[in-house]
Design an enzyme around this catalytic site. Structure first.
Site, PDB file in Angstrom:
ATOM      1  N   THR A 346      34.055  -6.879  -4.692  1.00 50.73           N
ATOM      2  CA  THR A 346      33.187  -7.148  -5.844  1.00 50.73           C
ATOM      3  C   THR A 346      33.657  -8.354  -6.673  1.00 50.73           C
ATOM      4  OG1 THR A 346      34.447  -5.445  -6.976  1.00 50.73           O
ATOM      5  CG2 THR A 346      32.306  -4.802  -6.130  1.00 50.73           C
ATOM      6  N   ASP A 347      32.802  -8.748  -7.606  1.00 48.27           N
ATOM      7  CA  ASP A 347      33.121  -9.901  -8.468  1.00 48.27           C
ATOM      8  C   ASP A 347      33.723  -9.445  -9.792  1.00 48.27           C
ATOM      9  OD1 ASP A 347      31.709 -11.606  -6.609  1.00 48.27           O
ATOM     10  OD2 ASP A 347      29.879 -10.789  -7.458  1.00 48.27           O
ATOM     11  N   SER A 372      35.576  -9.708 -15.253  1.00 41.81           N
ATOM     12  CA  SER A 372      34.318 -10.128 -14.647  1.00 41.81           C
ATOM     13  C   SER A 372      34.532 -11.564 -14.183  1.00 41.81           C
ATOM     14  CB  SER A 372      33.198 -10.058 -15.677  1.00 41.81           C
ATOM     15  OG  SER A 372      32.027 -10.591 -15.124  1.00 41.81           O
ATOM     16  N   ARG A 373      34.504 -11.763 -12.860  1.00 43.11           N
ATOM     17  CA  ARG A 373      34.889 -13.078 -12.347  1.00 43.11           C
ATOM     18  C   ARG A 373      33.820 -14.151 -12.509  1.00 43.11           C
ATOM     19  NH1 ARG A 373      36.929 -10.391  -7.029  1.00 43.11           N
ATOM     20  NH2 ARG A 373      38.643  -9.201  -7.873  1.00 43.11           N
ATOM     21  N   VAL A 374      32.563 -13.741 -12.530  1.00 39.91           N
ATOM     22  CA  VAL A 374      31.509 -14.765 -12.621  1.00 39.91           C
ATOM     23  C   VAL A 374      30.595 -14.608 -13.825  1.00 39.91           C
ATOM     24  CG1 VAL A 374      31.424 -15.335 -10.172  1.00 39.91           C
ATOM     25  CG2 VAL A 374      30.068 -13.444 -11.035  1.00 39.91           C
TER      26      VAL A 374
END
Lengths: 510, 136
Positions: A346-347, A372-374
């Protein structure tokens, strides 16, 4: 009357054309626990649908030298040794139409809510396709050329998430935590908050109790959220095969809407049970067990599912699928096999903690372990402006809070930081089924980060917050207009907001 | 280590006895039985023989056919059907079995391996039933 019936039947029989074709037919060698070993079916493909003599359907999963391992999608007690099995030549597919919205369907897309079959006529209120289409449940994820980077937010209505761990349309964000920490509650709140947000929601229930599902459906109906939601259910009493295919059915439904250029939010509740169901099937099919007895392809099981969540670019029709998979951990162990797998796919993840939950911090989001990466690139400008340092402030607060327990002599700056932290925790607390609008979140967080709440007693923060929203809605209309319509943050709007907050505060403190 | 299946044994026996006759064939067969005894697989001899028959038929181009009809088929029709099937499957030899089953009502059902052509009245009635029951 009877003449009319006979006449209609005669016409239908005349229209019928019997066809004789050569089919591949196998024979059931053995049946056990939802699995059938079938001989014959020499040209069958992996994932191909088969039909048994009594009408039950199955999927060929294990292609062995002399036999085919089939998972039975239904009641296996009526299938017996020697029964004929026909290959259909089609990969397992489900029927979907716009009328599926508001319905509860089982793992093979058949309605189970007692409202009858899903009809082709009528279409939906939101327009688009009205005919029934068939979607394969296994599909290769959209390629890199068709995709676009995440740039539009999914407003969950939960302050801790929207401000600190923002989710974008097309993102895959994991909800992870022990039992009873509020994972499903966050998912439901996110669905409730999609009203009027131009979002279709798909909730996939895997191995859950029917009573829990019924409660959830009632909650969504009460919030008028079922009109844009589909529930796919594979209950705890159903065969493992159905739990295994339910998420794929859910994402196929989501793809049907994405193909119309719509944004879809899909929740898999939960993938731990999905992995367990797949382990059960794999062991029954005598596939070699690996770590924790899961089969070797358990990573691929989830990666191919979550990879189907994406944001497509305008050239390929637009639309997006945002995935919120849920993973239940045991005693907070996020380093177990399935949690680490899904974390890496997951991102980002939202980590919910039991300790926080029992301390009264709800939603019990552990801000330090969540990421939350993006999503931050999808945050609106106003939210970015007010929530920029919130995560760091909270992390520092947690550290100082632990440190302050060892001594009472703290300098003023540290004391200030501790007081601000306490208020931040209070602001981020939220009751269930009460999502907060983005513009209201912006106002509250602005007041918090700019220090307007520093001299408000902690136990009055909630009261202050609700009063502030009421007051600013009436007295900072330009600011609200800018945030809602153009998602912008201007100096003029900020000035108006500052004035409104100061006015309200002076009356509140009195 | 992978388990030895009756099919593996049958293939080994076929390869060991291929193109042999007389004393040589007898020696090979004796050796095969000795191996089965040593590996404690004598109990699976029925399965092994079945697999051996399948291998032999496949290698020799023998096709097995099962034909089911409601009433007994005339000899001329039988011969014609056998000839047609032999041509269709490019078989060197055809082993056919004919069955009578009143339940099929009429027409015929031909099974060649896992390929089934069902032209019986029973099957047509089932298709009609499905056609009438489907939503229009």
């Amino acid at each position: 009357m009877s003449n009319q019936i006979v006449e209609n039947l005669r016409k239908e029989i005349e229209a019928f054309k019997a066809e004789v074709k050569t089919e591949k037919v196998g024979k059931v060698m053995e049946v056990f626990d939802g699995i059938a070993k079938v001989s014959g079916l020499s040209d069958i493909r992996s994932g191909e649908m088969v039909t048994f003599q009594n009408g039950e359907r199955g999927v060929a999963l294990n292609l062995e030298e002399d036999a085919v391992g089939v998972i039975i999608l239904g009641d296996f007690s009526k299938i017996k040794e020697g029964d004929e099995v026909k290959a259909t030549g089609r990969i397992l597919e489900i029927s979907v139409s716009n009328n599926i919205l508001g319905r509860v369907v089982n793992a093979i897309g058949v309605p189970i809510d007692g409202k009858g079959a899903i009809s082709a006529q009528g279409g939906s209120a939101s327009g688009g396709k009205s005919s029934i289409e068939y979607y394969p449940i296994e599909k290769v994820a959209p390629g890199v050329i068709t995709r676009e980077s995440v740039g539009e937010p999914v407003a969950t209505g939960i302050k801790a998430i929207d401000a600190i761990i923002p989710i974008g349309r097309g993102q895959r964000e994991l909800l992870i935590g022990d039992r009873q920490t509020g994972k499903t509650a966050i998912a439901i709140d996110a669905i409730l908050n999609q009203k009027g947000q131009n979002m279709i929601c798909v909730y996939v229930s895997i191995g859950q109790k029917d009573s829990k599902l019924r409660k959830l459906q009632a909650r969504l109906e009460a919030g008028n959220s079922m009109e844009y939601t589909v529930i796919v259910s594979a209950g705890a009493s159903e065969a493992a095969a159905l739990s295994y295919i339910a998420p794929y059915t859910g994402v196929s439904i989501a793809e049907f809407f994405m193909d119309q250029g719509k944004d879809v939010l899909i929740i898999y509740d939960d993938l731990s049970k999905h992995a367990v169901a797949y382990r059960e099937i794999s062991l029954l099919l005598r596939r070699p067990p690996g770590r924790e007895a899961y089969p070797g392809d358990v990573f691929y099981l989830h990666s191919r599912l979550l990879e189907r969540a994406c944001r497509r670019n305008a050239k390929y029709g637009g639309g997006s699928i945002t995935a919120l998979p849920i993973i239940e951990t045991q005693a907070g162990d996020i380093s177990a096999y399935i949690p680490t797998n899904v974390i890496s796919i997951t991102d980002g993840q939202i980590f919910l903690e039991t300790d926080l939950f029992y301390k009264g911090v709800r939603p019990a989001v552990n801000v330090g372990s969540s990421v939350s990466r993006v999503g931050s690139s999808a945050q609106i400008k106003a939210m970015k402006k007010v929530a920029g340092t919130l995560k760091l402030d909270l992390a520092q607060f947690r550290e100082l809070e632990a440190f302050s327990q060892f001594g009472s002599d703290l300098d003023d700056a540290t004391k200030r930081q501790l007081e601000r932290g306490k208020r931040a925790v209070e602001v981020l607390k939220q009751t269930q089924y009460a999502p907060v609008k983005t513009e209201h979140q912006v106002v509250t967080l602005y007041a918090l980060t700019k220090g307007y709440m520093d001299d408000v007693p902690v136990n009055k923060i909630k009261e202050f917050e609700s009063g502030l929203i009421d007051y600013t809605e009436r007295n900072a209309k330009t600011f609200y207009k800018e945030v809602i319509e153009s998602k912008m943050w201007t100096d003029k709007g900020e000035e108006q907001l500052k004035k409104a907050i100061a006015d309200f505060k002076s009356s509140f403190i009195k | 280590m992978a388990t030895i299946t009756p099919k593996n044994i049958a293939e080994a026996i076929y390869n060991a006895t291929k193109d042999k006759s007389g004393r040589e064939l007898e020696e090979s067969l004796r050796g095969s039985v000795r191996v089965l005894w040593q590996k404690r697989m004598i109990g699976k001899s029925d399965d092994i023989l079945k697999e051996l028959q399948n291998i032999f038929e496949r290698k020799e181009g023998v096709v097995r056919v099962k034909v089911t009809t409601a009433a007994k088929m005339e000899e001329g029709v039988r011969k014609k059907l056998e000839w047609e099937l032999k041509e269709k499957h490019k078989a060197r030899a055809l082993l056919s079995e004919f069955f009578e089953e009143r339940d099929v009502l009429g027409g015929m059902r031909v099974e060649v391996g896992d390929e089934v052509t069902d032209a019986t009245y029973r099957n047509r009635l089932r298709q009609l039933e499905k056609f009438l029951m489907q939503e229009k």
